[in-house]
Design a protein around this motif. Structure first.
Motif, PDB file in Angstrom:
ATOM      1  N   UNK A  30      -5.000   2.117 -11.175  1.00 44.31           N
ATOM      2  CA  UNK A  30      -6.294   1.485 -10.892  1.00 44.31           C
ATOM      3  C   UNK A  30      -7.042   1.142 -12.175  1.00 44.31           C
ATOM      4  N   UNK A  31      -7.013   2.043 -13.145  1.00 44.64           N
ATOM      5  CA  UNK A  31      -7.699   1.806 -14.416  1.00 44.64           C
ATOM      6  C   UNK A  31      -7.070   0.631 -15.164  1.00 44.64           C
ATOM      7  N   UNK A  32      -5.750   0.558 -15.144  1.00 42.93           N
ATOM      8  CA  UNK A  32      -5.073  -0.547 -15.828  1.00 42.93           C
ATOM      9  C   UNK A  32      -5.300  -1.870 -15.100  1.00 42.93           C
ATOM     10  N   UNK A  33      -5.366  -1.826 -13.771  1.00 46.76           N
ATOM     11  CA  UNK A  33      -5.672  -3.044 -13.018  1.00 46.76           C
ATOM     12  C   UNK A  33      -7.062  -3.554 -13.379  1.00 46.76           C
ATOM     13  N   UNK A  34      -8.024  -2.642 -13.567  1.00 47.64           N
ATOM     14  CA  UNK A  34      -9.381  -3.039 -13.960  1.00 47.64           C
ATOM     15  C   UNK A  34      -9.387  -3.706 -15.331  1.00 47.64           C
ATOM     16  N   UNK A  35      -8.389  -3.358 -16.165  1.00 47.68           N
ATOM     17  CA  UNK A  35      -8.272  -3.956 -17.492  1.00 47.68           C
ATOM     18  C   UNK A  35      -7.489  -5.264 -17.445  1.00 47.68           C
ATOM     19  N   UNK A  36      -7.026  -5.647 -16.235  1.00 44.23           N
ATOM     20  CA  UNK A  36      -6.352  -6.931 -16.076  1.00 44.23           C
ATOM     21  C   UNK A  36      -4.843  -6.880 -16.038  1.00 44.23           C
TER      22      UNK A  36
END
Length: 64
Positions: A30-36
């Motif tokens: 989820x954190x990496x998805x928020x970073x794109x």
């Protein structure tokens, strides 16, 4: 989503692991998805093995 470049993803994953803000592979995802990043749990697991990251138990007996 930006293309996943090996060194960029590894650097982002390392920063998250070192910050200890993510307790599970899903949290990391989820954190990496928020970073794109276009990422999923299985990619996190494979990358973690390549990087030599390990799971440990915290004082409460939770895997971190």
């Amino acid at each position: 989503m930006k293309p996943v470049l090996s060194k960029d993803l590894s650097a982002a994953l390392t920063r998250l692991l070192m910050s200890r803000k993510a307790n599970t592979q899903e949290d990391l995802c989820l954190a990496l998805e928020k970073q794109g990043y276009d990422i999923n749990q299985s990619k996190i697991a494979r990358r973690g093995r390549k990087m030599g990251s390990i799971k440990i138990l915290n004082a409460q007996g939770q895997i971190v």
